[in-house]
Design an enzyme around this catalytic site. Structure first.
Site, PDB file in Angstrom:
ATOM      1  N   LYS A  24       0.646  -1.396  -0.048  1.00 30.78           N
ATOM      2  CA  LYS A  24      -0.260   0.267  -0.245  1.00 30.78           C
ATOM      3  C   LYS A  24       1.150   1.384  -0.013  1.00 30.78           C
ATOM      4  O   LYS A  24       0.558   1.841  -0.699  1.00 30.78           O
ATOM      5  CB  LYS A  24      -0.963  -0.455   1.557  1.00 30.78           C
ATOM      6  CG  LYS A  24      -1.622  -1.385   1.311  1.00 30.78           C
ATOM      7  CD  LYS A  24      -2.593  -0.618   1.972  1.00 30.78           C
ATOM      8  CE  LYS A  24      -4.303  -2.249   2.232  1.00 30.78           C
ATOM      9  NZ  LYS A  24      -3.835  -2.815   1.081  1.00 30.78           N
ATOM     10  N   SER A  25       2.128   0.818   0.586  1.00 36.60           N
ATOM     11  CA  SER A  25       3.223   2.763  -0.335  1.00 36.60           C
ATOM     12  C   SER A  25       3.313   3.094  -1.389  1.00 36.60           C
ATOM     13  O   SER A  25       2.512   4.286  -0.811  1.00 36.60           O
ATOM     14  CB  SER A  25       4.378   1.910   0.143  1.00 36.60           C
ATOM     15  OG  SER A  25       4.250   0.937   1.454  1.00 36.60           O
ATOM     16  N   THR A  70      10.935  -3.303   2.422  1.00 35.75           N
ATOM     17  CA  THR A  70       9.933  -3.980   3.193  1.00 35.75           C
ATOM     18  C   THR A  70      10.609  -5.449   3.616  1.00 35.75           C
ATOM     19  O   THR A  70      11.427  -5.922   2.889  1.00 35.75           O
ATOM     20  CB  THR A  70       8.447  -4.343   2.633  1.00 35.75           C
ATOM     21  OG1 THR A  70       7.610  -4.639   3.904  1.00 35.75           O
ATOM     22  CG2 THR A  70       8.643  -4.431   1.617  1.00 35.75           C
ATOM     23  N   LYS A  74      14.743  -6.316   5.489  1.00 35.56           N
ATOM     24  CA  LYS A  74      14.750  -4.873   6.293  1.00 35.56           C
ATOM     25  C   LYS A  74      16.302  -5.000   6.904  1.00 35.56           C
ATOM     26  O   LYS A  74      17.172  -4.115   7.042  1.00 35.56           O
ATOM     27  CB  LYS A  74      14.493  -5.150   7.235  1.00 35.56           C
ATOM     28  CG  LYS A  74      12.737  -4.559   6.799  1.00 35.56           C
ATOM     29  CD  LYS A  74      12.124  -4.325   8.021  1.00 35.56           C
ATOM     30  CE  LYS A  74      10.531  -3.736   7.653  1.00 35.56           C
ATOM     31  NZ  LYS A  74       9.844  -3.638   7.938  1.00 35.56           N
ATOM     32  N   ASP A 111       9.625   2.209  11.999  1.00 32.18           N
ATOM     33  CA  ASP A 111       8.699   2.002  12.337  1.00 32.18           C
ATOM     34  C   ASP A 111       7.762   1.332  13.384  1.00 32.18           C
ATOM     35  O   ASP A 111       6.480   1.855  14.322  1.00 32.18           O
ATOM     36  CB  ASP A 111       9.226  -0.115  12.085  1.00 32.18           C
ATOM     37  CG  ASP A 111       9.167  -0.577  10.642  1.00 32.18           C
ATOM     38  OD1 ASP A 111       8.561   0.152   9.574  1.00 32.18           O
ATOM     39  OD2 ASP A 111      10.092  -1.269  10.089  1.00 32.18           O
ATOM     40  N   GLY A 139      12.508  -9.695  14.229  1.00 24.72           N
ATOM     41  CA  GLY A 139      12.719  -8.589  13.319  1.00 24.72           C
ATOM     42  C   GLY A 139      11.695  -7.424  13.917  1.00 24.72           C
ATOM     43  O   GLY A 139      12.217  -6.229  14.332  1.00 24.72           O
ATOM     44  N   ALA A 140      10.387  -7.583  13.672  1.00 22.32           N
ATOM     45  CA  ALA A 140       9.266  -7.091  14.449  1.00 22.32           C
ATOM     46  C   ALA A 140       9.368  -6.297  14.920  1.00 22.32           C
ATOM     47  O   ALA A 140       8.735  -5.222  15.757  1.00 22.32           O
ATOM     48  CB  ALA A 140       7.877  -7.019  13.927  1.00 22.32           C
ATOM     49  N   ASN A 160       7.816 -15.029  24.156  1.00 19.50           N
ATOM     50  CA  ASN A 160       7.895 -15.531  22.248  1.00 19.50           C
ATOM     51  C   ASN A 160       7.899 -17.230  22.732  1.00 19.50           C
ATOM     52  O   ASN A 160       8.082 -18.051  23.842  1.00 19.50           O
ATOM     53  CB  ASN A 160       9.501 -15.515  21.892  1.00 19.50           C
ATOM     54  CG  ASN A 160       9.412 -16.033  20.267  1.00 19.50           C
ATOM     55  OD1 ASN A 160       8.490 -15.331  19.533  1.00 19.50           O
ATOM     56  ND2 ASN A 160      10.412 -16.042  19.795  1.00 19.50           N
TER      57      ASN A 160
HETATM   58  P1  ATR Z   1       9.489 -10.449  12.143  1.00 18.21           P
HETATM   59  O1  ATR Z   1      10.552  -9.779  11.002  1.00 18.21           O
HETATM   60  O2  ATR Z   1       7.756 -10.323  10.860  1.00 18.21           O
HETATM   61  O3  ATR Z   1       9.570 -10.256  12.766  1.00 18.21           O
HETATM   62  P2  ATR Z   1      10.549 -12.941  11.973  1.00 18.21           P
HETATM   63  O4  ATR Z   1      11.515 -12.363  12.020  1.00 18.21           O
HETATM   64  O5  ATR Z   1      10.224 -14.761  11.518  1.00 18.21           O
HETATM   65  O6  ATR Z   1       9.850 -12.184  11.402  1.00 18.21           O
HETATM   66  O7  ATR Z   1       9.704 -13.550  13.366  1.00 18.21           O
HETATM   67  C1  ATR Z   1       8.497 -13.864  13.624  1.00 18.21           C
HETATM   68  C2  ATR Z   1       7.759 -14.041  14.768  1.00 18.21           C
HETATM   69  O8  ATR Z   1       6.724 -14.535  15.191  1.00 18.21           O
HETATM   70  C3  ATR Z   1       8.753 -15.018  16.088  1.00 18.21           C
HETATM   71  O9  ATR Z   1       8.746 -14.075  17.486  1.00 18.21           O
HETATM   72  C4  ATR Z   1       7.899 -16.661  15.915  1.00 18.21           C
HETATM   73  O10 ATR Z   1       7.934 -17.091  17.043  1.00 18.21           O
HETATM   74  P3  ATR Z   1       9.796 -18.196  17.320  1.00 18.21           P
HETATM   75  O11 ATR Z   1      11.123 -16.693  17.208  1.00 18.21           O
HETATM   76  O12 ATR Z   1       9.409 -19.301  17.921  1.00 18.21           O
HETATM   77  O13 ATR Z   1      10.016 -18.871  15.390  1.00 18.21           O
HETATM   78  C5  ATR Z   1       6.640 -15.546  15.799  1.00 18.21           C
HETATM   79  N1  ATR Z   1       5.664 -16.907  15.346  1.00 18.21           N
HETATM   80  C6  ATR Z   1       5.390 -17.129  14.053  1.00 18.21           C
HETATM   81  N2  ATR Z   1       4.901 -17.527  14.270  1.00 18.21           N
HETATM   82  C7  ATR Z   1       3.867 -18.236  15.217  1.00 18.21           C
HETATM   83  C8  ATR Z   1       2.776 -18.995  15.780  1.00 18.21           C
HETATM   84  N3  ATR Z   1       1.700 -19.515  15.172  1.00 18.21           N
HETATM   85  N4  ATR Z   1       2.700 -18.590  16.950  1.00 18.21           N
HETATM   86  C9  ATR Z   1       2.889 -17.763  18.110  1.00 18.21           C
HETATM   87  N5  ATR Z   1       4.450 -17.358  17.971  1.00 18.21           N
HETATM   88  C10 ATR Z   1       4.789 -17.073  15.807  1.00 18.21           C
END
Ligand code: ATR
Length: 286
Positions: A24-25, A70, A74, A111, A139-140, A160
């Protein structure tokens, strides 16, 4: 001579990602340009895996002035930057590149400030002195913890699925926090049992799969605020979880998306757009 002829040409900006089709940017930045009377072009560029540095160099060689970055680039943008702002350094990721005439690249991350502004200014919720729970340790999550700490919450708990990642993030931010009185803890979801929070921010990718992290029922009350960094036409699984637990203040992350874009626009153009009409327009178009 070419400078004279190019004088009226709009300056070039873009967002790079993969996938990028649904970004949407461009719509957001075109709305900002119209609102503020700025003359610029903003496009979405699909970049193949492994091709980020080359794509940036190509864009810069063709006069590009700035980029949003994005998923999944990043971290590549962070590594490619010749210099980083303090907040980008802490975030470990870059979503905004400033491309200088001399060829140098500066990396920033908007962000976190986009999220914080949405929470405080747009939604009217507070962070100061509040008990904050952040779900996810990727990362988020890392990108938003620094700007949240700047608003002096009482505590930040990071939960987490992989508990060790949450503990590592807590250690990192304990070393970089602004005041010694702030408590930053990290662990698994089961460690949340028996605690209550004022604001919960979902920074996991779980909503993408229609899932909710395994949260104990009693961590919220009707005054708790629940924010999902994801957005969709329909409430996300986490927002539905919050509704089922009688939470009254619930938001998705559309305001964060528009807010981070507004900060990037301000960095590039020196003008801060009004985000509310743009959030409303995008919401109506969803
Ligand atoms: P981003 O950059 O969007 O944060 P990421 O670094 O891959 O992407 O991190 C995704 C996050 O969502 C992680 O904290 C992941 O948990 P894990 O570190 O245990 O993998 C979390 N995540 C993804 N799917 C999930 C789910 N179904 N339930 C709970 N946590 C989830």
């Amino acid at each position: 001579m070419s400078d004279i002829f190019d004088f009226d040409k709009p300056e070039l900006y873009a967002v790079m990602g993969n996938p990028i089709n649904h970004s949407k940017s461009p719509q957001i930045h075109k709305a900002f340009a119209l609102q503020t009377g700025q003359k610029l072009e903003y496009t979405a560029i699909h970049v193949d895996a492994g091709g980020f540095a080359q794509a940036v160099s190509h864009f810069q060689a063709h006069g590009g002035k700035g980029l949003n970055v994005t998923v999944p680039f990043k971290l590549d943008a962070w590594k490619l930057s010749d210099s980083l702002t303090e907040r980008a350094r802490k975030a470990g990721a870059v979503n905004t590149l400033i491309l200088d005439k001399d060829g140098s690249i500066k990396g920033d991350n908007t962000d976190g400030i986009g999220l914080v502004n949405d929470i405080i200014e747009h939604l009217g919720w507070s962070i100061a002195q509040k008990r904050i729970l952040i779900l996810g340790a990727g990362g988020a999550s890392r990108g938003v913890i620094g700007p949240i700490l700047d608003h002096r919450p009482k505590s930040i708990t990071i939960a987490n699925r992989t508990a060790a990642k949450a503990s590592e993030l807590a250690v990192f931010f304990n070393e970089h926090k602004t005041t010694q009185t702030q408590e930053i803890n990290g662990g698994g979801y089961n460690a949340l049992e028996g605690q209550q929070f004022d604001l919960i921010i979902n920074a996991t990718a779980a909503s993408l799969h229609g899932e909710v992290p395994p949260l104990p029922d009693n961590i919220v009350n009707s005054d708790t605020c629940c924010y999902d960094m994801m957005y969709a036409a329909q409430p996300t699984a986490f927002m539905q979880w919050a509704s089922r637990h009688n939470v009254n203040n619930i938001s998705d992350g559309l305001g964060m998306l528009v807010g981070q874009a507004a900060e990037s626009f301000n960095i590039w153009r020196g003008v801060k757009p009004d985000i509310k009409p743009v959030i409303n327009a995008i919401r109506d178009s969803m």
